[in-house]
Design an enzyme around this catalytic site. Sequence first.
Site, PDB file in Angstrom:
ATOM      1  N   GLY A 205       0.824  -1.202   0.000  1.00 22.92           N
ATOM      2  CA  GLY A 205       0.000   0.000   0.000  1.00 22.92           C
ATOM      3  C   GLY A 205       0.859   1.254   0.000  1.00 22.92           C
ATOM      4  N   ASP A 206       0.203   2.404  -0.235  1.00 24.00           N
ATOM      5  CA  ASP A 206       0.863   3.720  -0.209  1.00 24.00           C
ATOM      6  C   ASP A 206       1.961   3.858  -1.259  1.00 24.00           C
ATOM      7  OD1 ASP A 206      -0.782   4.287   1.972  1.00 24.00           O
ATOM      8  OD2 ASP A 206       0.678   3.459   3.375  1.00 24.00           O
ATOM      9  N   GLU A 207       1.786   3.207  -2.384  1.00 21.69           N
ATOM     10  CA  GLU A 207       2.801   3.239  -3.444  1.00 21.69           C
ATOM     11  C   GLU A 207       2.696   4.499  -4.298  1.00 21.69           C
ATOM     12  OE1 GLU A 207       0.515   0.851  -3.054  1.00 21.69           O
ATOM     13  OE2 GLU A 207       1.486  -1.093  -2.776  1.00 21.69           O
ATOM     14  N   GLY A 208       1.578   5.221  -4.155  1.00 24.67           N
ATOM     15  CA  GLY A 208       1.336   6.396  -5.002  1.00 24.67           C
ATOM     16  C   GLY A 208       0.182   6.126  -5.967  1.00 24.67           C
ATOM     17  N   LYS A 209      -0.745   5.261  -5.545  1.00 19.43           N
ATOM     18  CA  LYS A 209      -1.898   4.929  -6.410  1.00 19.43           C
ATOM     19  C   LYS A 209      -2.755   6.147  -6.685  1.00 19.43           C
ATOM     20  CE  LYS A 209      -3.222   1.901  -3.414  1.00 19.43           C
ATOM     21  NZ  LYS A 209      -2.060   1.920  -2.484  1.00 19.43           N
TER      22      LYS A 209
ATOM     23  N   ASN B 292     -10.238   2.749   4.856  1.00 15.66           N
ATOM     24  CA  ASN B 292      -8.898   2.426   5.387  1.00 15.66           C
ATOM     25  C   ASN B 292      -7.841   2.970   4.430  1.00 15.66           C
ATOM     26  OD1 ASN B 292      -9.763   0.562   3.455  1.00 15.66           O
ATOM     27  ND2 ASN B 292      -8.853  -1.221   4.434  1.00 15.66           N
ATOM     28  N   ALA B 293      -8.209   3.150   3.167  1.00 19.01           N
ATOM     29  CA  ALA B 293      -7.280   3.678   2.168  1.00 19.01           C
ATOM     30  C   ALA B 293      -7.054   5.172   2.396  1.00 19.01           C
ATOM     31  CB  ALA B 293      -7.856   3.465   0.763  1.00 19.01           C
ATOM     32  N   GLY B 294      -5.894   5.634   1.999  1.00 24.38           N
ATOM     33  CA  GLY B 294      -5.598   7.067   2.029  1.00 24.38           C
ATOM     34  C   GLY B 294      -4.808   7.389   0.783  1.00 24.38           C
ATOM     35  N   HIS B 295      -5.457   8.034  -0.191  1.00 20.67           N
ATOM     36  CA  HIS B 295      -4.813   8.306  -1.479  1.00 20.67           C
ATOM     37  C   HIS B 295      -4.590   9.807  -1.629  1.00 20.67           C
ATOM     38  CE1 HIS B 295      -6.508   4.285  -3.212  1.00 20.67           C
ATOM     39  NE2 HIS B 295      -5.740   4.126  -2.153  1.00 20.67           N
TER      40      HIS B 295
ATOM     41  N   ARG C  67     -23.152 -13.457   5.883  1.00 19.80           N
ATOM     42  CA  ARG C  67     -24.476 -13.219   5.311  1.00 19.80           C
ATOM     43  C   ARG C  67     -25.465 -12.529   6.251  1.00 19.80           C
ATOM     44  NH1 ARG C  67     -24.461 -19.259   3.549  1.00 19.80           N
ATOM     45  NH2 ARG C  67     -23.262 -19.174   5.466  1.00 19.80           N
TER      46      ARG C  67
ATOM     47  N   GLN D  83      -5.000  -0.345  -1.004  1.00 28.11           N
ATOM     48  CA  GLN D  83      -4.014  -1.207  -0.359  1.00 28.11           C
ATOM     49  C   GLN D  83      -3.011  -1.745  -1.408  1.00 28.11           C
ATOM     50  OE1 GLN D  83      -7.624  -2.002   0.750  1.00 28.11           O
ATOM     51  NE2 GLN D  83      -7.162  -0.184   1.914  1.00 28.11           N
TER      52      GLN D  83
ATOM     53  N   THR E 234      -4.129   7.272   9.202  1.00 33.92           N
ATOM     54  CA  THR E 234      -3.952   7.184  10.656  1.00 33.92           C
ATOM     55  C   THR E 234      -2.817   8.053  11.185  1.00 33.92           C
ATOM     56  OG1 THR E 234      -2.485   5.292  10.354  1.00 33.92           O
ATOM     57  CG2 THR E 234      -4.817   4.805  10.744  1.00 33.92           C
ATOM     58  N   GLY E 235      -1.996   8.606  10.288  1.00 32.26           N
ATOM     59  CA  GLY E 235      -0.868   9.440  10.715  1.00 32.26           C
ATOM     60  C   GLY E 235       0.304   8.639  11.271  1.00 32.26           C
TER      61      GLY E 235
HETATM   62  P1  GDP Z   1      -1.519   5.609  -2.151  1.00 31.38           P
HETATM   63  O1  GDP Z   1      -2.201   5.112  -0.926  1.00 31.38           O
HETATM   64  O2  GDP Z   1      -0.917   4.500  -2.956  1.00 31.38           O
HETATM   65  O3  GDP Z   1      -2.391   6.513  -2.976  1.00 31.38           O
HETATM   66  O4  GDP Z   1      -0.296   6.494  -1.652  1.00 31.38           O
HETATM   67  P2  GDP Z   1      -0.309   7.600  -0.477  1.00 31.38           P
HETATM   68  O5  GDP Z   1      -0.988   8.822  -0.968  1.00 31.38           O
HETATM   69  O6  GDP Z   1      -0.785   6.994   0.792  1.00 31.38           O
HETATM   70  O7  GDP Z   1       1.247   7.833  -0.279  1.00 31.38           O
HETATM   71  C1  GDP Z   1       2.082   8.221  -1.327  1.00 31.38           C
HETATM   72  C2  GDP Z   1       2.710   9.576  -0.977  1.00 31.38           C
HETATM   73  O8  GDP Z   1       3.784   9.838  -1.857  1.00 31.38           O
HETATM   74  C3  GDP Z   1       1.772  10.742  -1.126  1.00 31.38           C
HETATM   75  O9  GDP Z   1       2.099  11.727  -0.178  1.00 31.38           O
HETATM   76  C4  GDP Z   1       2.044  11.257  -2.536  1.00 31.38           C
HETATM   77  O10 GDP Z   1       1.749  12.632  -2.703  1.00 31.38           O
HETATM   78  C5  GDP Z   1       3.528  11.017  -2.628  1.00 31.38           C
HETATM   79  N1  GDP Z   1       4.062  10.698  -3.951  1.00 31.38           N
HETATM   80  C6  GDP Z   1       3.513   9.988  -4.967  1.00 31.38           C
HETATM   81  N2  GDP Z   1       4.392   9.834  -5.983  1.00 31.38           N
HETATM   82  C7  GDP Z   1       5.515  10.474  -5.584  1.00 31.38           C
HETATM   83  C8  GDP Z   1       6.815  10.641  -6.173  1.00 31.38           C
HETATM   84  O11 GDP Z   1       7.116  10.167  -7.254  1.00 31.38           O
HETATM   85  N3  GDP Z   1       7.733  11.344  -5.448  1.00 31.38           N
HETATM   86  C9  GDP Z   1       7.454  11.872  -4.222  1.00 31.38           C
HETATM   87  N4  GDP Z   1       8.427  12.533  -3.592  1.00 31.38           N
HETATM   88  N5  GDP Z   1       6.252  11.724  -3.646  1.00 31.38           N
HETATM   89  C10 GDP Z   1       5.315  11.017  -4.306  1.00 31.38           C
HETATM   90  P1  IMO Z   2      -3.812   2.602   0.679  1.00 27.60           P
HETATM   91  O1  IMO Z   2      -4.974   2.384  -0.253  1.00 27.60           O
HETATM   92  C1  IMO Z   2      -1.237   0.913   3.758  1.00 27.60           C
HETATM   93  C2  IMO Z   2      -3.077  -1.891   6.567  1.00 27.60           C
HETATM   94  C3  IMO Z   2      -3.237  -1.465   8.020  1.00 27.60           C
HETATM   95  C4  IMO Z   2      -3.080  -2.819   8.708  1.00 27.60           C
HETATM   96  C5  IMO Z   2      -3.792  -3.770   7.737  1.00 27.60           C
HETATM   97  C6  IMO Z   2      -5.225  -4.096   8.102  1.00 27.60           C
HETATM   98  O2  IMO Z   2      -3.665   3.997   1.149  1.00 27.60           O
HETATM   99  O3  IMO Z   2      -2.565   2.027   0.114  1.00 27.60           O
HETATM  100  P2  IMO Z   2      -7.524  -2.749   7.985  1.00 27.60           P
HETATM  101  O4  IMO Z   2      -7.932  -1.467   8.630  1.00 27.60           O
HETATM  102  O5  IMO Z   2      -7.624  -2.761   6.505  1.00 27.60           O
HETATM  103  O6  IMO Z   2      -8.182  -3.944   8.601  1.00 27.60           O
HETATM  104  O7  IMO Z   2      -5.949  -2.899   8.352  1.00 27.60           O
HETATM  105  O8  IMO Z   2      -3.767  -3.140   6.474  1.00 27.60           O
HETATM  106  N1  IMO Z   2      -3.688  -0.980   5.571  1.00 27.60           N
HETATM  107  C7  IMO Z   2      -2.975  -0.172   4.780  1.00 27.60           C
HETATM  108  N2  IMO Z   2      -1.648   0.050   4.707  1.00 27.60           N
HETATM  109  N3  IMO Z   2      -2.073   1.514   2.882  1.00 27.60           N
HETATM  110  C8  IMO Z   2      -3.400   1.280   2.925  1.00 27.60           C
HETATM  111  O9  IMO Z   2      -4.250   1.768   2.006  1.00 27.60           O
HETATM  112  C9  IMO Z   2      -3.917   0.428   3.921  1.00 27.60           C
HETATM  113  N4  IMO Z   2      -5.154   0.000   4.251  1.00 27.60           N
HETATM  114  C10 IMO Z   2      -4.999  -0.868   5.245  1.00 27.60           C
HETATM  115  O10 IMO Z   2      -2.218  -0.573   8.410  1.00 27.60           O
HETATM  116  O11 IMO Z   2      -1.730  -3.183   8.752  1.00 27.60           O
HETATM  117 MG    MG Z   3      -2.213   5.443   1.115  1.00 34.80          MG
END
Ligand code: GDP
Ligand code: IMO
Ligand code: MG
Length: 429
Positions: A12-16, A38-41, A144, A225, A302-303
């Site tokens: 998760g958090d790859e930059g989706k 649970n996602a944070g984009h 169910r 995720q 969640t910070g």
């Molecule tokens: P997501 O959950 O996959 O959408 O990713 P998040 O938003 O949780 O976390 C990715 C973070 O990296 C965010 O703060 C984006 O603004 C930042 N981000 C995305 N692509 C890049 C990049 O190529 N370089 C940098 N420095 N930040 C990026």
């Molecule tokens: P995005 O879409 C990173 C993690 C939680 C926990 C596990 C289970 O922003 O990439 P849950 O609340 O789903 O039952 O938690 O999954 N988790 C994530 N980690 N990015 C996320 O979403 C996540 N959504 C859930 O931290 O380890």
């Molecule tokens: Mg995220």
Amino acid sequence: MSAFVVLGAQWGDEGKGKMTDYLAEKAEVIVRFQGGNNAGHTVEVEDKQYKLHLIPSGILYGNKLNVIGNGVVIDPKALFEEIDYLEGLGVKVTPENLIISDRAHIIMPYHKILDKLKEKSRGKNDIGTTGKGIGPAYTDKVERCGIRVCDLLHTEVFKEKLYENIKTKNDIIVKVYEEEALDFNSICDEYLIYAERIRPFVKDISVRVYDEIKSGKNILFEGAQGTLLDIDYGTYPYVTSSNTIAGGVPSGAGIGPSMIDKVVGIAKAYTTRVGKGPFPTELNDKIGEWIREKGHEYGVTTGRSRRCGWLDLVILKSSARISGLTSFVVTKIDTLAGLSKIKVCTGYKLGDKVIDYFPASLEDLAKCEPVYEEFDGWDESVGDARNYEELPENAKKYLKKIEDFTGVKVSIVSVGPRRDQTIVIEEIL
Ligand code: GDP
Ligand code: IMO
Ligand code: MG
């Protein structure tokens, strides 16, 4: 016409969010198919930053159709807070640009309470959930007894289902966890207000998405995720409760698998993870801290601070196989700029063998020792590159290694959070 999936190839958090927003320019419809808030984009457009949890990242364009699919679990309170937040930033959210599946399951207050109570009772074996009620809501779906959006719209059905659920959940809350019982009337009143607000957005999304595909539109499925948080192929039980892999798209959006043309895996140039669970290439040292600070690796939902480590090609190769990736987007190579040496994991030493797949058993995984290959680093100029030729040679070698190891091409490289900080090597659409 193309239907393509954008999903996370790691934890998760790859930059989706950034890449969905970027690629959405060429799509007419953007669909979330699993997970919940649970996602944070994060999406950055010019000098504005937007944090999305439940609403697809295509919403910022105004004129795209955004879809919350049946595979998503919806907390109506969080949904309306997000709509209000977006409207506060000048982003219109209407039934014209957002539709919600009548089959999606609703997150109820008892799901959020049980998520936290169950997590607490796990003690040192806690998963580190986001506490948003995701797991308990999916549990009810499979058991169910869940309440769907269409049930919420039928007051009598809703009341009956809520009554039954409150009865059984209160038994657990009071008898197992010795906490206070929930009140049927106040929850019922609260949710019947949500029912009226959600009603105009509700549709049979399978019908609509199918029609859009048949009429030649480009459809983008936005994953939440990542592969290793998948309920089947992730580091179980340290996972989320949905199918985050490409296989989750057909069931979570009501389309046939033959309709998907491309699957794009978003991979960060290093690895991060929030919450508990195994992480073979984790760096519990100064370099890990340096990456966290430079990459601002703190959770959007969640910070919490994200654990950081070297890029793990075993994970990317597994992700490519499981989801049938047709290309990679590699993000955040600017974050690594400044390191003189960068390591990449190319296998796990398990006993006298080196494996290149992710084992199911956490006991086996604990015995795996990452095998590293070392690369020379690159400098900050990487952030200013706007085409492939401008990338430092060492960064190109790094990207080539990803392609050679996984057998999947790198189509896009991201060098910063904004839309314009994106290098297209080969057009995906
Ligand atoms: P997501 O959950 O996959 O959408 O990713 P998040 O938003 O949780 O976390 C990715 C973070 O990296 C965010 O703060 C984006 O603004 C930042 N981000 C995305 N692509 C890049 C990049 O190529 N370089 C940098 N420095 N930040 C990026
Ligand atoms: P995005 O879409 C990173 C993690 C939680 C926990 C596990 C289970 O922003 O990439 P849950 O609340 O789903 O039952 O938690 O999954 N988790 C994530 N980690 N990015 C996320 O979403 C996540 N959504 C859930 O931290 O380890
Ligand atoms: Mg995220």
